[in-house]
Design a protein around this motif. Structure first.
Motif, mmCIF file in Angstrom:
data_model
loop_
_atom_site.group_PDB
_atom_site.id
_atom_site.type_symbol
_atom_site.label_atom_id
_atom_site.label_comp_id
_atom_site.label_asym_id
_atom_site.label_seq_id
_atom_site.Cartn_x
_atom_site.Cartn_y
_atom_site.Cartn_z
ATOM 1 N N THR A 135 45.418 44.450 32.864
ATOM 2 C CA THR A 135 44.936 45.628 33.328
ATOM 3 C C THR A 135 44.604 45.537 34.504
ATOM 4 O O THR A 135 44.593 46.907 34.611
ATOM 5 N N ALA A 136 44.406 44.811 35.008
ATOM 6 C CA ALA A 136 44.138 44.577 36.689
ATOM 7 C C ALA A 136 45.251 45.159 37.113
ATOM 8 O O ALA A 136 45.498 46.192 38.350
ATOM 9 N N ALA A 138 47.681 47.043 35.843
ATOM 10 C CA ALA A 138 47.676 48.043 34.954
ATOM 11 C C ALA A 138 47.617 49.457 36.355
ATOM 12 O O ALA A 138 47.721 50.816 36.233
ATOM 13 N N LYS A 139 45.872 49.319 36.594
ATOM 14 C CA LYS A 139 44.996 49.722 37.328
ATOM 15 C C LYS A 139 45.649 49.978 38.524
ATOM 16 O O LYS A 139 44.347 50.665 39.329
ATOM 17 N N GLY A 140 46.034 49.081 39.100
ATOM 18 C CA GLY A 140 46.393 48.482 40.638
ATOM 19 C C GLY A 140 45.751 48.037 41.387
ATOM 20 O O GLY A 140 45.511 48.284 42.712
ATOM 21 N N TYR A 141 44.449 47.273 40.348
ATOM 22 C CA TYR A 141 43.996 46.602 41.242
ATOM 23 C C TYR A 141 44.961 45.022 41.181
ATOM 24 O O TYR A 141 45.661 44.657 41.257
#
Length: 169
Positions: A135-136, A138-141
């Motif tokens: 998730t990180a 995928a969201k650019g984190y």
């Protein structure tokens, strides 16, 4: 019966009653010839009955001293019989209601277990580190560094996340 009488004939019976009956029938037939609408006399037609009217307006019933006691005994016996019947039927009714309550509790327990399993699965799915990393990314984190991720476990929680065992090296 008339046929039997004719078959046996006179058979020694007295002729006097028959002759009187024949005379009477002859007299009736003579009057019947003169007036065809005249009826024969009815039995006990000449008897006159006098009916006296009773006046019971001033009559008072005599008091029965035992009637009140008998009535109260009947009421008490009926109440005792009703209490006995209720006492006999109460355990069965209580058992029936308890059975309904047990079945309701079993159903609630099954539903609670299913809900617990669903919540445990969802919590495990959301808490997987790999999913958090995916998730990180995928969201650019930037993925968290080791030691930055901490899972809170409330003390009164039903579904708890057990700490992951350290892999042996």
């Amino acid at each position: 019966m008339a046929t039997l009488a004719r078959t046996f004939g006179n058979a020694g019976w007295d002729e006097a009653p028959r002759s009187e009956a024949r005379k009477r029938d002859a007299a009736v037939s003579e009057t019947a010839d003169s007036d065809i609408y005249l009826l024969r006399p009815l039995p006990n037609e000449g008897v006159f009955l006098y009916v006296k009217r009773f006046d019971n307006t001033r009559v008072v019933r005599q008091a029965d001293p035992h009637a009140r006691r008998t009535a109260w005994k009947t009421i008490g016996g009926s109440c005792a019989a009703a209490a006995l019947l209720i006492g006999l039927l109460f355990p069965g009714a209580y058992r029936l209601l308890a059975g309904f309550q047990i079945e309701r509790l079993k159903t609630e327990t099954r539903e609670a277990r299913m809900l617990l399993e669903t919540l445990t699965y969802e919590e495990a799915y959301r808490a997987r580190i790999q999913r958090v990393h995916d998730t990180a990314v995928a969201k650019g984190y930037q993925p968290p560094a080791a030691g930055q991720v901490e899972f809170a476990q409330p003390k009164a929680s039903v579904a708890r996340l057990e700490p992951a065992a350290e892999p042996e090296k």
